[in-house]
Design a protein around this motif. Structure first.
Motif, PDB file in Angstrom:
ATOM      1  N   GLU A   1      33.653  50.679  48.717  1.00  0.00           N
ATOM      2  CA  GLU A   1      34.302  49.800  49.688  1.00  0.00           C
ATOM      3  C   GLU A   1      33.868  48.374  49.424  1.00  0.00           C
ATOM      4  OE1 GLU A   1      34.077  48.921  54.469  1.00  0.00           O
ATOM      5  OE2 GLU A   1      33.521  50.893  53.722  1.00  0.00           O
ATOM      6  N   ARG A   2      34.746  47.466  49.638  1.00  0.00           N
ATOM      7  CA  ARG A   2      34.384  46.066  49.485  1.00  0.00           C
ATOM      8  C   ARG A   2      35.072  45.245  50.575  1.00  0.00           C
ATOM      9  NH1 ARG A   2      37.684  47.070  44.889  1.00  0.00           N
ATOM     10  NH2 ARG A   2      39.757  46.128  45.051  1.00  0.00           N
ATOM     11  N   PRO A   3      34.457  44.151  51.012  1.00  0.00           N
ATOM     12  CA  PRO A   3      35.081  43.308  52.030  1.00  0.00           C
ATOM     13  C   PRO A   3      36.280  42.577  51.449  1.00  0.00           C
ATOM     14  CG  PRO A   3      33.034  42.329  51.241  1.00  0.00           C
ATOM     15  CD  PRO A   3      33.112  43.688  50.644  1.00  0.00           C
ATOM     16  N   PRO A   4      37.152  42.043  52.286  1.00  0.00           N
ATOM     17  CA  PRO A   4      38.394  41.441  51.797  1.00  0.00           C
ATOM     18  C   PRO A   4      38.187  40.233  50.900  1.00  0.00           C
ATOM     19  CG  PRO A   4      38.168  41.174  54.189  1.00  0.00           C
ATOM     20  CD  PRO A   4      37.096  42.108  53.759  1.00  0.00           C
ATOM     21  N   HIS A   5      37.038  39.528  50.998  1.00  0.00           N
ATOM     22  CA  HIS A   5      36.848  38.353  50.156  1.00  0.00           C
ATOM     23  C   HIS A   5      36.260  38.706  48.793  1.00  0.00           C
ATOM     24  CE1 HIS A   5      33.259  38.708  52.825  1.00  0.00           C
ATOM     25  NE2 HIS A   5      32.638  38.610  51.669  1.00  0.00           N
ATOM     26  N   LEU A   6      36.193  40.007  48.465  1.00  0.00           N
ATOM     27  CA  LEU A   6      35.749  40.441  47.149  1.00  0.00           C
ATOM     28  C   LEU A   6      36.937  41.092  46.458  1.00  0.00           C
ATOM     29  CD1 LEU A   6      33.295  40.766  45.246  1.00  0.00           C
ATOM     30  CD2 LEU A   6      32.981  43.034  46.208  1.00  0.00           C
ATOM     31  N   THR A   7      37.465  40.424  45.442  1.00  0.00           N
ATOM     32  CA  THR A   7      38.637  40.935  44.739  1.00  0.00           C
ATOM     33  C   THR A   7      38.217  41.474  43.386  1.00  0.00           C
ATOM     34  OG1 THR A   7      39.092  38.737  43.822  1.00  0.00           O
ATOM     35  CG2 THR A   7      40.179  39.325  45.892  1.00  0.00           C
ATOM     36  N   GLY A   8      38.888  42.516  42.924  1.00  0.00           N
ATOM     37  CA  GLY A   8      38.507  43.131  41.664  1.00  0.00           C
ATOM     38  C   GLY A   8      39.695  43.551  40.842  1.00  0.00           C
ATOM     39  N   LYS A   9      39.511  43.513  39.511  1.00  0.00           N
ATOM     40  CA  LYS A   9      40.547  43.948  38.586  1.00  0.00           C
ATOM     41  C   LYS A   9      39.875  44.364  37.293  1.00  0.00           C
ATOM     42  CE  LYS A   9      44.844  42.475  36.357  1.00  0.00           C
ATOM     43  NZ  LYS A   9      45.789  41.337  36.142  1.00  0.00           N
ATOM     44  N   ASN A  10      40.210  45.587  36.830  1.00  0.00           N
ATOM     45  CA  ASN A  10      39.657  46.115  35.584  1.00  0.00           C
ATOM     46  C   ASN A  10      38.129  46.089  35.564  1.00  0.00           C
ATOM     47  OD1 ASN A  10      42.294  46.461  34.580  1.00  0.00           O
ATOM     48  ND2 ASN A  10      42.342  44.353  33.801  1.00  0.00           N
ATOM     49  N   GLY A  11      37.531  46.383  36.705  1.00  0.00           N
ATOM     50  CA  GLY A  11      36.079  46.462  36.777  1.00  0.00           C
ATOM     51  C   GLY A  11      35.364  45.142  36.928  1.00  0.00           C
ATOM     52  N   VAL A  12      36.103  44.024  36.987  1.00  0.00           N
ATOM     53  CA  VAL A  12      35.503  42.702  37.172  1.00  0.00           C
ATOM     54  C   VAL A  12      35.795  42.248  38.592  1.00  0.00           C
ATOM     55  CG1 VAL A  12      35.426  40.315  36.393  1.00  0.00           C
ATOM     56  CG2 VAL A  12      35.819  42.145  34.736  1.00  0.00           C
ATOM     57  N   TYR A  13      34.741  41.962  39.360  1.00  0.00           N
ATOM     58  CA  TYR A  13      34.878  41.575  40.762  1.00  0.00           C
ATOM     59  C   TYR A  13      34.624  40.073  40.904  1.00  0.00           C
ATOM     60  CZ  TYR A  13      34.672  46.581  41.591  1.00  0.00           C
ATOM     61  OH  TYR A  13      34.926  47.929  41.568  1.00  0.00           O
ATOM     62  N   ALA A  14      35.435  39.424  41.712  1.00  0.00           N
ATOM     63  CA  ALA A  14      35.284  37.997  41.971  1.00  0.00           C
ATOM     64  C   ALA A  14      34.813  37.796  43.403  1.00  0.00           C
ATOM     65  CB  ALA A  14      36.608  37.274  41.747  1.00  0.00           C
TER      66      ALA A  14
ATOM     67  N   LEU B   1      16.525  53.669  39.109  1.00  0.00           N
ATOM     68  CA  LEU B   1      17.870  53.124  39.240  1.00  0.00           C
ATOM     69  C   LEU B   1      18.256  52.493  37.909  1.00  0.00           C
ATOM     70  CD1 LEU B   1      20.333  52.344  40.984  1.00  0.00           C
ATOM     71  CD2 LEU B   1      19.077  50.286  41.682  1.00  0.00           C
ATOM     72  N   ARG B   2      19.322  53.023  37.314  1.00  0.00           N
ATOM     73  CA  ARG B   2      19.801  52.535  36.027  1.00  0.00           C
ATOM     74  C   ARG B   2      21.183  51.915  36.194  1.00  0.00           C
ATOM     75  NH1 ARG B   2      17.851  54.955  31.195  1.00  0.00           N
ATOM     76  NH2 ARG B   2      16.294  56.582  31.496  1.00  0.00           N
ATOM     77  N   GLY B   3      21.552  51.029  35.288  1.00  0.00           N
ATOM     78  CA  GLY B   3      22.896  50.492  35.289  1.00  0.00           C
ATOM     79  C   GLY B   3      22.962  49.162  34.577  1.00  0.00           C
ATOM     80  N   ARG B   4      24.153  48.585  34.595  1.00  0.00           N
ATOM     81  CA  ARG B   4      24.350  47.245  34.042  1.00  0.00           C
ATOM     82  C   ARG B   4      25.075  46.401  35.077  1.00  0.00           C
ATOM     83  NH1 ARG B   4      27.440  46.743  29.040  1.00  0.00           N
ATOM     84  NH2 ARG B   4      26.347  44.749  28.792  1.00  0.00           N
ATOM     85  N   LEU B   5      24.612  45.171  35.236  1.00  0.00           N
ATOM     86  CA  LEU B   5      25.210  44.218  36.170  1.00  0.00           C
ATOM     87  C   LEU B   5      25.372  42.903  35.419  1.00  0.00           C
ATOM     88  CD1 LEU B   5      26.181  43.395  38.975  1.00  0.00           C
ATOM     89  CD2 LEU B   5      23.799  42.966  39.604  1.00  0.00           C
ATOM     90  N   ILE B   6      26.584  42.594  35.034  1.00  0.00           N
ATOM     91  CA  ILE B   6      26.885  41.391  34.255  1.00  0.00           C
ATOM     92  C   ILE B   6      27.523  40.371  35.193  1.00  0.00           C
ATOM     93  CG2 ILE B   6      28.157  40.472  32.282  1.00  0.00           C
ATOM     94  CD1 ILE B   6      28.130  43.341  31.148  1.00  0.00           C
ATOM     95  N   ARG B   7      26.967  39.151  35.202  1.00  0.00           N
ATOM     96  CA  ARG B   7      27.393  38.178  36.214  1.00  0.00           C
ATOM     97  C   ARG B   7      27.623  36.796  35.636  1.00  0.00           C
ATOM     98  NH1 ARG B   7      22.294  39.377  39.882  1.00  0.00           N
ATOM     99  NH2 ARG B   7      21.472  39.693  37.789  1.00  0.00           N
ATOM    100  N   ARG B   8      28.498  36.061  36.319  1.00  0.00           N
ATOM    101  CA  ARG B   8      28.691  34.638  36.069  1.00  0.00           C
ATOM    102  C   ARG B   8      28.690  33.938  37.415  1.00  0.00           C
ATOM    103  NH1 ARG B   8      33.011  33.125  31.315  1.00  0.00           N
ATOM    104  NH2 ARG B   8      31.807  33.962  29.575  1.00  0.00           N
TER     105      ARG B   8
END
Length: 697
Positions: free
Chosen positions: A5-18, A41-48
């Motif tokens: 679930e994400r709040p309305p001000h978080l938009t996503g497409k093809n796995g990239v969230y803005a 806890l494992r994973g990848r979190l790529i950010r700009r």
């Protein structure tokens, strides 16, 4: 685990969230039961974005817990967390700023004692190998820490990761801004051993504005608590002749070791004539807020804003002579102090102006630091620099330097290979938008094969011959394997201008007078390189100057900020001296470029050649200046593409190794990036291990 679930001000497409507003979070779901107790806890979190602090929130029926997540440069997450029983909800705050992020392969797995121990040692041991003994000591990681408390050593080692959670200033100040009992003992011991004459400070208490009755009392109390006692108040009878003068406003306070630290600097640098330091604001409850961690001496920044702050330490006799020669009264406002600083520094050498990278001045929230464009204008008139000074919206100053008549000719060097969809807008924006009266364009064609590109280049030359363009356009064919340094060096020898402008083929002009602005800076005494402000296609900042060292080598400052974001201490909108700027748009003198051998073709054929050149320029006594008033779009090396070829990856590794070997000393201290800021990442966040020399240790 997957996003649920994400709040309305978080938009996503093809796995990239803005992230469009903050704070924001993304809820995670899982299959089966979550492990309780210790888990990995494992994973990848790529950010700009700007603030990369990530936090995991864990909710049970009766409580909420949170875990700060240190993440590597490549976005790898590998963190041990102790989960409570009965977890019913997981939420991830990926960052504390606007931006974009990607989540990949997040999962939790049980971690027994043996697995926990192995992973903790796996993080701790490389840190011991990478950090010096002094760095480990600042971090709080002693030689015996892992043996006595492996869990604590693991947490401390996590603070060295590229995206370690940012410290709030209250946390930082508690760790590094105050003295321990051990520190005080060491300082008192050093003072007892001083045999040479001690510098004597004369304190000027300036009541520049009306304040409440307790303001002066706070200032006097902080003076009374000083560990170094060789000082007197202005006008007080004393047997000592003052060596240094300190201006303090009522309400300002000093850390207890402030005068001692200044005395140490004076003893170590007898040629010093002016010293300034960092400062912060202490609110009514005494809590530290709003630190200002300043760069070392930057004459261009002082013309743009009174960045040195509300107080400074002057060499007493030099100050007295200067004020007597110019008939100046004692400063009664921050504008007066700014005027005194500008005038005082006109005859000083850079090595006589020192910066203590420590927030030992503390301001009340009532003090305002401002000045006037007339102050800067008077300074420029006094030294014979023709310019106009105007105020900006945020209370700073825009200095526009007057060009000589005629202005120097500029040769624009543009290496390219096909990619006409970028080259054409670049060239056409130069020809249609630039208002500079005298420039030539040299396009270095490094093996273009597409018919459309070749036809466009031929037509450009024909347009130039028919004089339908103001500028002369030449195409230089260079079929050698791509070597950015060699391409620019060869073109520099053929250029006819006094000034070279190195320009990427994926840039576009925004401000018509960009060359006038940059050349205006370049013609100032001692300036060897000037850089511009560059934006991504979407308008976010791509380049606002470079820092050398933070992030591992060289990185752009203020990257990914919104176009109008002022940046750290407004430095994204202020002209200033820097260590380096990018050759995507770089101005330099042709004679200087040729004298220094241009870019390094052998060691740096593709990357870091611009940074290396800027550092060599500074090494030879010239200045590098960046201006926010010359603006261009830059699509960031789109014509070269990503480096996936193993040979290119190996070449990039060699270039990085050469830079670290050649410029290791600079990378340990970029003079324009404060030592109290993070050297793990160049985002002006607070450092978990500030590399400031503390003379008592």
């Amino acid at each position: 685990m997957t996003p649920l679930e994400r709040p309305p001000h978080l938009t996503g497409k093809n796995g990239v969230y803005a992230i469009d507003s903050i704070p924001t979070w993304i809820e995670l779901t899982w299959q089966g039961e979550l492990p309780s107790g210790w888990a990995l806890l494992r994973g990848r979190l790529i950010r700009r974005g700007r603030d990369f602090s990530a936090r995991l929130f864990v909710e049970t029926d009766g409580a909420e817990y949170h875990y700060d997540l240190p993440i590597s440069l490549k976005g790898t997450l590998l963190e041990l967390i102790e989960l409570p029983d009965g977890v019913r909800r997981l939420r991830l705050q990926p960052m504390r700023s606007l931006g974009k992020f990607e989540l990949h392969d997040w999962r939790l797995e049980p971690a027994g004692w043996l697995k926990r121990t192995a992973y903790r040692w796996r993080r701790v041991l490389p840190v011991y190998a990478k950090l010096s003994r002094r760095q480990r000591s600042i971090l709080g990681l002693r030689l015996y820490t892992p043996l006595l408390d492996l869990e604590r050593a693991y947490r401390l080692a996590g603070n060295t990761r590229f995206y370690a959670p940012s410290l709030f200033y209250e946390q930082w100040f508690a760790l590094f801004g105050q003295l321990s009992h051990h520190d005080r003992r060491l300082i008192r011991r050093r003072l007892r051993r001083w045999t040479r004459a001690r510098p004597h400070f004369e304190i000027h208490l300036d009541d520049r504005t009306d304040r409440h009755a307790g303001a002066l009392a706070k200032t006097l109390a902080s003076l009374e608590s000083q560990l170094y006692r060789d000082f007197s108040l202005d006008g007080a009878a004393t047997a000592s002749t003052p060596d240094w003068t300190v201006h303090l406003e009522h309400g300002m306070t000093l850390s207890e070791h402030a005068l001692y630290w200044f005395a140490e600097i004076i003893r170590a640098h007898p040629a010093a004539r002016l010293i300034y330091c960092d400062h912060d604001v202490h609110d009514e409850s005494g809590q530290p807020r709003n630190p200002v961690f300043k760069p070392d001496w930057s004459p261009e920044l002082l013309r743009s804003t009174p960045y040195i702050g509300p107080t400074v330490i002057f060499h007493h006799e030099t100050r007295r002579q200067f004020m007597s020669e110019h008939g100046l009264p004692e400063p009664k406002s921050s504008a007066d102090l700014h005027a005194l600083l500008l005038g005082f520094c006109e005859s000083l050498k850079s090595e006589q102006i020192l910066h203590l990278a420590a927030p030992v001045w503390h301001l009340p929230s009532t003090i305002r630091i401002d000045s006037s464009p007339n102050v800067v204008q008077a300074h420029l008139d006094r030294i014979g620099v023709s310019a106009t000074v105007s105020p900006t919206e945020r209370g700073h100053y825009d200095v526009r330097y007057t060009l000589p008549d005629p202005p120097p000719r500029v040769s624009l060097l543009i290496p390219t290979r096909d990619k006409l969809d970028y080259l054409r807008p670049c060239v056409e924006s130069l020809l249609s938008s630039s208002t500079y009266p005298d420039f030539e364009v040299l396009i270095i064609d490094n093996g273009s094969v597409e018919p459309e590109t070749l036809d466009y280049l031929n037509r450009l030359v024909e347009r130039s011959r028919s004089q339908t363009n103001r500028a002369t356009i030449r195409v230089i064919r260079d079929e050698r394997p791509f070597n950015f340094s060699a391409l620019n060096n060869a073109a520099a020898h053929q250029a006819q201008g006094d000034v070279l402008c190195l320009l990427n083929n994926d840039t576009e002009v925004i401000t018509p007078d960009w060359l006038e602005i940059m050349v205006g800076h370049l013609i100032q005494p001692g300036v060897g390189v000037v850089g511009a402000k560059l934006y991504y296609s979407d308008g976010r900042i791509q380049h606002a100057g470079d820092t050398v060292g933070p992030g591992g080598c060289a990185h752009h400052l203020h990257a990914f900020l919104d176009r109008d974001d002022p940046g750290y201490c407004d430095r994204a909108i202020l002209a200033q001296d820097l260590s380096a700027v990018t050759a995507a748009c770089l101005l330099t003198w042709r004679h200087l470029y040729l004298q220094l051998g241009g870019f390094d073709e052998e060691h740096l054929p593709v990357a870091f050649n611009d940074v290396d050149y800027c550092l060599r320029v500074r090494e030879h006594g010239w200045r590098v200046v960046w201006t926010p008033r010359a603006e261009l779009y830059h699509h960031e090396s789109v014509s070269r593409g990503k480096q996936e070829d193993p040979r290119k990856i190996a070449r990039a590794a060699r270039e990085l190794a050469y830079m670290r070997q050649r410029w290791g000393a600079v990378m340990r201290h970029d003079p324009f990036y404060n030592l109290n800021l993070s050297y793990q990442r160049p985002d002006f966040s607070l450092s978990h291990m500030p590399m400031v020399d503390r003379p008592w240790l």
